[in-house]
Each structure stands twice: as C-alpha cells, then as structure tokens.
Write a protein that holds these residues in place. Structure first.
Motif, short mmCIF file in Angstrom:
data_model
loop_
_atom_site.label_atom_id
_atom_site.label_comp_id
_atom_site.label_asym_id
_atom_site.label_seq_id
_atom_site.Cartn_x
_atom_site.Cartn_y
_atom_site.Cartn_z
N TRP A 1 0.75 -1.18 -0.07
CA TRP A 1 -0.02 0.18 -0.10
C TRP A 1 0.90 1.42 -0.13
O TRP A 1 2.07 1.32 0.54
CB TRP A 1 -0.92 -0.10 1.18
CG TRP A 1 -1.78 1.23 1.35
CD1 TRP A 1 -2.94 1.29 0.60
CD2 TRP A 1 -1.77 2.38 2.04
NE1 TRP A 1 -3.78 2.29 0.84
CE2 TRP A 1 -2.90 3.04 1.91
CE3 TRP A 1 -0.78 3.01 2.67
CZ2 TRP A 1 -2.85 4.42 2.14
CZ3 TRP A 1 -0.64 4.31 3.28
CH2 TRP A 1 -2.06 5.05 3.00
N ARG A 2 0.52 1.93 -0.77
CA ARG A 2 1.32 3.59 -0.86
C ARG A 2 0.28 4.59 -0.41
O ARG A 2 -0.86 4.69 -0.93
CB ARG A 2 1.87 3.42 -2.24
CG ARG A 2 2.79 4.69 -2.39
CD ARG A 2 3.51 4.84 -3.76
NE ARG A 2 4.07 3.78 -4.02
CZ ARG A 2 5.38 3.60 -3.67
NH1 ARG A 2 6.05 4.34 -3.25
NH2 ARG A 2 6.05 2.50 -4.11
N LEU A 3 0.56 5.67 0.09
CA LEU A 3 -0.22 6.69 0.84
C LEU A 3 -0.35 7.47 -0.81
O LEU A 3 0.66 7.94 -1.21
CB LEU A 3 0.64 7.79 1.63
CG LEU A 3 0.09 8.85 2.07
CD1 LEU A 3 -1.10 8.56 2.99
CD2 LEU A 3 1.05 9.80 2.89
N VAL B 1 0.57 12.26 6.59
CA VAL B 1 0.52 11.37 8.03
C VAL B 1 0.41 12.44 8.89
O VAL B 1 1.39 13.12 9.21
CB VAL B 1 1.44 10.33 7.96
CG1 VAL B 1 1.28 9.52 9.27
CG2 VAL B 1 1.19 9.41 6.73
N ILE B 2 -0.43 12.56 9.84
CA ILE B 2 -0.64 13.17 11.28
C ILE B 2 -0.47 12.39 12.42
O ILE B 2 -0.01 12.88 13.43
CB ILE B 2 -1.90 14.07 11.18
CG1 ILE B 2 -3.27 13.41 11.39
CG2 ILE B 2 -1.89 15.08 10.19
CD1 ILE B 2 -4.40 13.85 11.55
N GLU B 3 -0.57 11.11 12.10
CA GLU B 3 -0.44 10.04 13.47
C GLU B 3 0.04 8.74 12.72
O GLU B 3 -0.71 8.19 11.86
CB GLU B 3 -1.66 9.94 14.11
CG GLU B 3 -1.57 9.28 15.62
CD GLU B 3 -0.32 9.75 16.41
OE1 GLU B 3 0.89 8.86 16.30
OE2 GLU B 3 -0.49 10.47 17.07
N LEU C 1 0.81 -4.87 12.03
CA LEU C 1 0.08 -4.31 13.17
C LEU C 1 0.59 -2.84 13.20
O LEU C 1 1.14 -2.23 14.16
CB LEU C 1 0.55 -4.95 14.57
CG LEU C 1 -0.02 -6.75 14.46
CD1 LEU C 1 0.58 -7.08 15.94
CD2 LEU C 1 -1.43 -6.53 14.42
N ALA C 2 0.25 -2.13 12.26
CA ALA C 2 0.57 -0.87 12.03
C ALA C 2 -0.37 -0.08 11.51
O ALA C 2 -1.63 -0.51 10.95
CB ALA C 2 1.89 -0.63 11.10
N GLY C 3 -0.88 1.37 11.88
CA GLY C 3 -1.75 2.09 11.25
C GLY C 3 -1.29 3.65 11.40
O GLY C 3 -0.53 4.13 11.77
N LEU C 4 -2.26 4.34 10.54
CA LEU C 4 -1.68 5.75 10.45
C LEU C 4 -3.10 6.50 10.09
O LEU C 4 -4.11 6.11 9.63
CB LEU C 4 -0.84 5.95 9.14
CG LEU C 4 -1.26 5.52 7.65
CD1 LEU C 4 -2.04 6.77 7.11
CD2 LEU C 4 -0.28 5.49 7.00
N ILE C 5 -3.14 7.65 10.46
CA ILE C 5 -4.13 8.87 9.99
C ILE C 5 -3.47 9.84 9.41
O ILE C 5 -2.38 10.30 9.64
CB ILE C 5 -4.86 9.21 11.28
CG1 ILE C 5 -5.53 7.93 11.88
CG2 ILE C 5 -5.90 10.32 10.88
CD1 ILE C 5 -6.36 8.53 13.19
N ALA C 6 -4.24 10.11 7.90
CA ALA C 6 -3.64 10.91 7.17
C ALA C 6 -4.68 12.17 6.88
O ALA C 6 -5.84 11.83 6.82
CB ALA C 6 -2.95 10.53 6.00
N ARG C 7 -4.07 13.32 6.42
CA ARG C 7 -4.93 14.36 6.24
C ARG C 7 -4.60 15.19 4.77
O ARG C 7 -3.54 14.78 4.52
CB ARG C 7 -4.70 15.74 7.17
CG ARG C 7 -5.72 16.85 7.02
CD ARG C 7 -5.19 18.15 7.58
NE ARG C 7 -4.67 17.87 9.12
CZ ARG C 7 -5.59 17.87 10.17
NH1 ARG C 7 -6.78 17.96 9.98
NH2 ARG C 7 -5.09 17.86 11.15
#
Length: 540
Positions: A507-509, A515-517, A531-537
């Motif tokens: 997967w690619r952003l 990414v903010i977190e 087991l990783a995650g992110l939140i992006a704006r």
C-alpha cells in the motif's frame, strides 16, 4: 451501496457526549483507600488526576450501591445508597465534585432489569400474593407437573425460574437466583425506577449506563424459547441452547425507554447509553436509540467477544450505522469488566504492545462514542486467576468451559515496586497478575513510548479533530488484512489505514495526503508494516 450521512453541526456542537471518550471504572479494582483489599470511592477520587490526564470526557462507574455482592454490585439491595465497602453518599458527592472540577462528566450504572433478593421490594413481594408489591416481580404458577412455567434458561446457571415456598410460585431471574427480575410491565414499578433515577440526577450525575436493558421486559404469556439448531454456535451453558425471544426483548421496552429519556431531558445535558448484548443486539441497539425520544446511544458487543480483529468485522460494524435520518448513535468498546481483555484475544504475548497501540488508534478513529476500560491505557492483558481464587459466579459455575470475568477485573497496577502494585497494602480481593507489574502506571509515566503516553496522544488527537469525533465514516475498498476508511467530509476529511495482519502489506499513501499520526512504524517503500496504522490529512 451504503450511504453515510453527516450529523447536524448544531447537534454535534451542543451534545457533549457525541463522540466522547468515556473511561470505565470498576470500583472494586481501581484503588483501595482504607487497606481492606477492595477498591472504594475515596480511592477513585484520589486517582482521578490520572484519568483526567488521559484527556477523556467522562467516567462511567460500575455499581457501588448497597448490595450483598453475589454478582459484585449488579445485585442491588438499595438503589439510593452506597455500599459500606465503597464508602458513603458523602464520599460519592466528593468524587462527583472532584470529577467536575477536573472537567470530567460522571455516568453511573443503573440496573433496571432486576434487583437483589435482599431488596425491600422483593422481600415484600415474596411475602404473599396479596401485598402491595405482589406484582412488582415476575411470579408464575408451576405447570401441572410442578415444573417451571417455561423452558427459559438463565445466563449464569440452569433454569431461570426458582421456586419460592412462601408464595407457592416460581419467580423469574435471567441471571443469578439471587437476582429476581422486576416486572417492568407494571406502571408502579416504572414509577419507582424513575424515582431512583431522579435521586441521582438531583445529586448531579451526568448520565446513566442502563445495564442489560433488553432483559427488562418479558413475554407475559411465558412462551417457551425455541431451541438453537445443533452446530449453530458454541454451547458452553444451558443458556446457549435456545433463542432468547421471549424471556427478554419485549416490544414495549422502547416505550419505557422514552419515559427515561424524557426524565433526563428535563434535567438538561444528561446522557443515556444502553448495554445491549445477545443475538438480537444489532436490531435492538438501533431500536432503542432511533428518533429523538429514546436513548442517546447504545453500547455494542460487536468487538467485546470477538476472537480476532479483522477488516471484515470492522467493516460489518461500520455498515450497521450509516447515519441514516432518525438513526441513533453507537458506542464502542474493545474491553470491559465482562469480557476478556482484547490484547489477549487478538494478539500473541510478543505482539501485545503492538496490538494495544494499533487497537487504540482504531478505537479513536471509529464513528461513535469510545469506551476505554480501566487498564486499557496500560495495555494490560487478561490476568490469570487460578480456580481457587476465582470470585465470579459465572466462572465458578461453568469452569473450565469459561474462565469467566475475573481475569478482566484484577486490580490496577499503580506502582511496580509497592505491595500489590500499589493498589492496596492488603491482599486484594483478586490477585495482581505478575505480568501486570511491569506495566504499572509509574513505570509507563517515565517511558515516552509507553502505551499510557500513546493513549494520551491519541485521545488528544480525537478531541482535536472534529472529523474523528463527529464526522461521517466512509469505508474504502482494500483487500484484507488492510482496513481503510475516511472520516469527515470535504477538505478536512481524514484517511485512516490499518494493517491488521502479521506481515507487511502492499500500500502506498496517495498523493496529496500527509500523515498526522502513526503507530507500528512508517508506511514507506510501498508497504505498511504488520500491526501498524496511520491517520492522514489532505495536504493544503
């Protein structure tokens, strides 16, 4: 395709509870102030700074009312007083004042489906068939052969009927025999229940969690429940052998809930959340919260007993609540006092810290209210409680098919080097698991990478981002083990991405996002770590 609807901005702005993070406190196991090995209200008050430091909006207190403690407070003998093991009404008032001074709302449990058999109402009801409270509980004559009136099975034991020689009748109990069911069909019982609610509202509480509310009304004709087909699911108790169509879930329950809602609305700004479990839970959660005259929210079990966290589970749960006009508002928890702690259900021991981080990010990203169970901010696993130390009647009755609830109820570890991890100077009512000691609050305070400090950061993110607190949720189509959804609308929407698998996933952003977190490592080189995650704006 499911359509996801925004809520009205005006409603979101005026309803403090919408999207709130609520911290559950199980009083017996939070903090002991008097050295008797049992947590109490002054102990909670003394530790509220810790809760406030998490950034949560409210606390929910499990029962602290007068009780013989056969079910550890969910068997209430006096709705309007505090059990001496927890303190006094004055202690409760001090707790309430301190919580409000720290900016925390206070929600308390209300148990309206049943009382203790020690309650004065039941003592009068069982005394004869002609007393003033004779119809305040569910009484029924035996069948001609003397057997119980129906085939209904209780949650904890066998038949949900117990014979009472004084009346020459059976009484209904959906839980322990010492927890007789109230007859909520009776208008006088409803008035008495509403009076107890007024007592606590007038004292200043900010809302109620309604325990087992779908058990509050039965089928008066006492029809037998039909059997569950063989192989349809695990059968660990007699309760699991039948569909529970008639001992609970009566269609008049929403009318009673509307009366509760009117009472709370008359006090302004109060909050109601229903605990709804069982095979009809998805339907009942929506039924009990639809429109504007029932409960504010319902507390779902979708995650609480799940053996694994999967994209399919999360997507199914999201799809249940698309935000249609008139739809209620959900609440979610991954752990609580009745369910095994989720890091033990969803991860091997070596993965638990990573699982705690990923699941905390996911929980803070879900649409609805968030309930954090005490110790979840520490990443506590399920404790190991040997049989000889078990306290839970469910565990004792059904051992070894179920290990019960005690493993989720052991004391909070406050100080790693103190006796009993700082919970109490005396031997606690349940043992502190040695695996919990290194996860004590004082150890995690000093570690910037601890689960505790991550929890603070993620709660702050949710409070800061309106899209996470109240925005719509829109699932994205990705193959497992990836899970993705967007929160919010327009330029302020957020992209939430999780790899729930144990290997890197491709997967690619997308371009235009920042990414903010992130937890579990950075998504670089076209892959997301396990087991990783992110939140992006969206970038400006």
């Amino acid at each position: 395709m499911t359509q996801y609807q925004p809520i009205a901005a005006a409603a979101a702005a005026t309803e403090w509870w919408r999207g709130a993070v609520i911290y559950q406190i199980y009083p017996r196991s939070f903090a002991d102030s008097n050295g008797d090995g049992i947590g109490d209200l002054p102990g909670i008050t003394a530790r509220l700074d810790h809760v406030a430091s998490l950034g949560v909006d409210a606390i929910w207190l499990s029962p602290f009312f007068t009780s013989p403690m056969k079910d550890f407070g969910y068997d209430i003998a006096d709705y309007c007083d505090v059990d001496p093991i927890f303190g006094t009404l004055t202690d409760f008032d001090r707790l309430l004042d301190r919580a409000h001074a720290l900016g925390l709302k206070v929600i308390i449990d209300q148990v309206y489906s049943h009382t203790s058999d020690r309650h004065a109402w039941f003592q009068e009801s069982r005394s004869s068939r002609g007393n003033a409270k004779a119809d305040w509980y569910v009484w029924a004559d035996p069948k001609p052969d003397g057997s119980p009136p129906s085939n209904w099975q209780s949650v904890f034991h066998g038949p949900s009927w117990t014979w009472d020689g004084r009346r020459g009748q059976y009484y209904l109990h959906n839980f322990l025999p010492s927890q007789p069911d109230l007859n909520i069909h009776n208008p006088d019982v409803q008035e008495a229940i509403l009076d107890t609610a007024r007592f606590w509202l007038d004292r200043g509480v900010d809302g109620f969690r309604l325990d087992a509310i779908n058990f509050s009304m039965h089928d008066p004709s006492l029809r037998d429940n039909p059997p569950v087909a063989p192989g349809a699911g695990p059968r660990r108790r007699p309760f699991d052998y039948q569909h529970h169509y008639y001992n609970q879930s009566h269609p008049d329950i929403p009318t009673f809930l509307a009366r509760i809602r009117r009472l709370l609305d008359s006090h302004g700004g109060r909050f109601t959340v229903a605990e709804v479990g069982g095979e009809q839970a998805d339907r009942e959660m929506k039924l009990f919260t639809e429109g504007f005259d029932r409960l504010n929210s319902a507390y779902g079990f979708n995650f609480l007993y799940a053996d694994a966290l999967s994209p399919e589970l999360v997507r199914h749960t999201i799809d249940l609540w698309p935000g249609a006009p008139g739809e209620g508002w959900p609440s979610w928890a991954f752990s609580n006092h009745d369910a095994p702690r989720h890091v033990s259900r969803w991860a091997a021991p070596a993965e638990r810290k990573a699982c705690a981080a990923l699941s905390m990010l996911l929980l803070m990203a879900l649409r609805g209210n968030v309930f954090l169970y005490q110790g979840e901010e520490l990443g506590l696993p399920q404790a190991d409680v040997p049989f000889e130390l078990l306290q839970d009647p469910e565990a004792i009755a059904n051992w070894p098919n179920t290990h019960g609830r005690d493993g989720a109820r052991t004391p909070i570890p406050w100080a790693a080097d103190a006796p009993h991890a700082g919970f109490s100077p005396a031997r606690p009512w349940l043992p502190v698991d040695p695996e919990h000691v290194p996860l004590a609050v004082d150890r995690q305070e000093e570690d910037p990478d601890s689960t505790l400090n991550l929890t603070r950061r993620l709660v702050a993110l949710r409070r800061r981002e309106e899209a996470l607190r109240c925005g719509i949720i829109r699932p994205l189509d990705l193959a497992a083990p990836l899970l993705a959804f967007e929160r919010g609308d327009g330029p302020d929407r957020l992209l939430c991405l999780f790899n729930l698998g144990r290997a890197p996933a491709d997967w690619r952003l997308p371009e235009g996002w920042t990414v903010i977190e992130a937890v579990g490592g950075e998504a670089t080189g076209g892959s997301v770590p396990p087991l990783a995650g992110l939140i992006a704006r969206r970038s400006a």
